[in-house]
Design a protein around this motif. Structure first.
Motif, PDB file in Angstrom:
ATOM      1  N   THR A 185      16.009  23.153  53.987  1.00  0.00           N
ATOM      2  CA  THR A 185      14.733  22.561  53.697  1.00  0.00           C
ATOM      3  C   THR A 185      13.994  23.509  52.731  1.00  0.00           C
ATOM      4  O   THR A 185      14.175  24.824  52.755  1.00  0.00           O
ATOM      5  CB  THR A 185      13.964  22.392  54.792  1.00  0.00           C
ATOM      6  N   GLU A 186      12.958  23.045  52.051  1.00  0.00           N
ATOM      7  CA  GLU A 186      12.205  23.583  50.921  1.00  0.00           C
ATOM      8  C   GLU A 186      11.114  24.313  51.524  1.00  0.00           C
ATOM      9  O   GLU A 186      10.630  24.126  52.538  1.00  0.00           O
ATOM     10  CB  GLU A 186      11.835  22.769  49.657  1.00  0.00           C
ATOM     11  N   ALA A 187      10.678  25.392  50.790  1.00  0.00           N
ATOM     12  CA  ALA A 187       9.507  26.181  51.215  1.00  0.00           C
ATOM     13  C   ALA A 187       8.283  25.589  50.556  1.00  0.00           C
ATOM     14  O   ALA A 187       8.208  25.115  49.419  1.00  0.00           O
ATOM     15  CB  ALA A 187       9.517  27.776  50.895  1.00  0.00           C
TER      16      ALA A 187
ATOM     17  N   SER B  41       5.665  27.951  54.344  1.00  0.00           N
ATOM     18  CA  SER B  41       6.182  27.573  55.619  1.00  0.00           C
ATOM     19  C   SER B  41       7.390  26.678  55.214  1.00  0.00           C
ATOM     20  O   SER B  41       7.464  26.169  54.176  1.00  0.00           O
ATOM     21  CB  SER B  41       5.107  26.753  56.176  1.00  0.00           C
ATOM     22  N   ARG B  42       8.000  26.445  56.000  1.00  0.00           N
ATOM     23  CA  ARG B  42       9.349  25.939  55.957  1.00  0.00           C
ATOM     24  C   ARG B  42       9.715  25.295  57.118  1.00  0.00           C
ATOM     25  O   ARG B  42       9.636  25.771  58.255  1.00  0.00           O
ATOM     26  CB  ARG B  42      10.272  26.669  55.438  1.00  0.00           C
ATOM     27  N   ARG B  43      10.516  23.990  57.123  1.00  0.00           N
ATOM     28  CA  ARG B  43      10.885  23.308  58.170  1.00  0.00           C
ATOM     29  C   ARG B  43      11.892  24.119  58.865  1.00  0.00           C
ATOM     30  O   ARG B  43      12.880  24.908  58.330  1.00  0.00           O
ATOM     31  CB  ARG B  43      11.345  21.876  57.903  1.00  0.00           C
TER      32      ARG B  43
ATOM     33  N   HIS C 253       5.624  22.695  60.809  1.00  0.00           N
ATOM     34  CA  HIS C 253       6.826  23.674  60.422  1.00  0.00           C
ATOM     35  C   HIS C 253       6.775  24.832  61.200  1.00  0.00           C
ATOM     36  O   HIS C 253       6.064  25.366  61.733  1.00  0.00           O
ATOM     37  CB  HIS C 253       6.680  24.041  58.867  1.00  0.00           C
TER      38      HIS C 253
ATOM     39  N   GLN D  22      18.036  27.251  46.015  1.00  0.00           N
ATOM     40  CA  GLN D  22      16.920  26.686  45.556  1.00  0.00           C
ATOM     41  C   GLN D  22      16.051  26.957  44.311  1.00  0.00           C
ATOM     42  O   GLN D  22      16.360  27.994  43.857  1.00  0.00           O
ATOM     43  CB  GLN D  22      15.904  26.537  46.676  1.00  0.00           C
TER      44      GLN D  22
END
Lengths: 112, 113
Positions: B100-102, B93-95, B29, A33
């Motif tokens: 998934t992104e933060a 936080s992140r899922r 999340h 990312q």
């Protein structure tokens, strides 16, 4: 432990010049990312690459993920003053997929 | 829009004080993180949590503890603040899913005097 090296640490360019930052991991990554942090701000997600050899574009920004999923690059064409900030790469730890492993970031300064 | 809110933007504390930094996210999340950011050192992970009451040490947990009693809230505690803990603290936080992104809070600039 798993590490992601990012180079260069700093880059000064004239407006209109191109810019590239590189990330290299000691191990294979599940994904990579990219985030941008403006001066005084917090990191904001730009994009994610998942597939081996993947290339994605966002206007003047081109992101690549290496064939071995160990390296990645972000290339900005014809920089603008709005590109100023620190660019971070972050790879998902294959052994613990809850935790992103961060590069140290590349700080980009653009002279108008 | 996902929102991650940190309780303070700037904080000044005295050496030896117990300091609480609070972080709240509004997107349900599973994963939450505390980082500190210092010039030239990037983002260093202090602690993270992948569920309520669950926590794991990051790369630099010494001198810190955390609490996650509710899913939306993750607190960082400096048991006895020291001057070398002066830093920018970022919550994220992140899922729980893989790719998934933060999302980051705006940061808390803590100065310990």
């Amino acid at each position: 432990g798993q590490q992601v090296m990012q180079i260069p640490q700093y880059q000064h360019v004239q407006e209109g010049e191109d810019f590239t930052t590189y990330c290299n991991s000691s191990t294979t990554l599940s994904n990579i990312q990219w985030y941008k942090q403006r001066p005084g701000g917090h990191p904001v997600f730009l994009i994610q690459l998942v597939k081996s050899g993947e290339v994605k574009k966002q206007k003047r920004l081109t992101f690549q993920f290496g064939e071995a999923k160990k390296n990645s690059s972000l290339h900005i064409t014809a920089t603008q003053t709005t590109d100023v900030g620190t660019y971070f790469c972050a790879g998902l730890d294959a052994g613990n997929n809850r935790k992103l492993i961060w590069g140290l970031g590349t700080s980009l300064a653009v002279n108008p | 829009d996902v929102k991650v809110t940190q309780s303070s933007r700037y904080l000044v504390k005295r050496t030896g004080e117990k300091v609480f930094l609070e972080c709240v996210q509004d997107m349900d999340h599973e994963n939450m993180f505390w980082y500190r950011q210092d010039p030239g050192l990037g983002l260093r992970l202090i602690y993270f949590s992948y569920d309520v009451k669950m926590k794991e040490k990051g790369d630099i947990p010494e001198g810190y503890s955390v609490s996650r009693e509710k899913k939306e809230r993750f607190s960082l505690i400096l048991e006895s603040a020291s001057t070398n803990q002066t830093s920018m603290y970022l919550c994220a936080s992140r899922r729980g899913q893989l790719n998934t992104e933060a999302f980051f809070g705006q940061g808390t600039r803590l100065t310990v005097v």
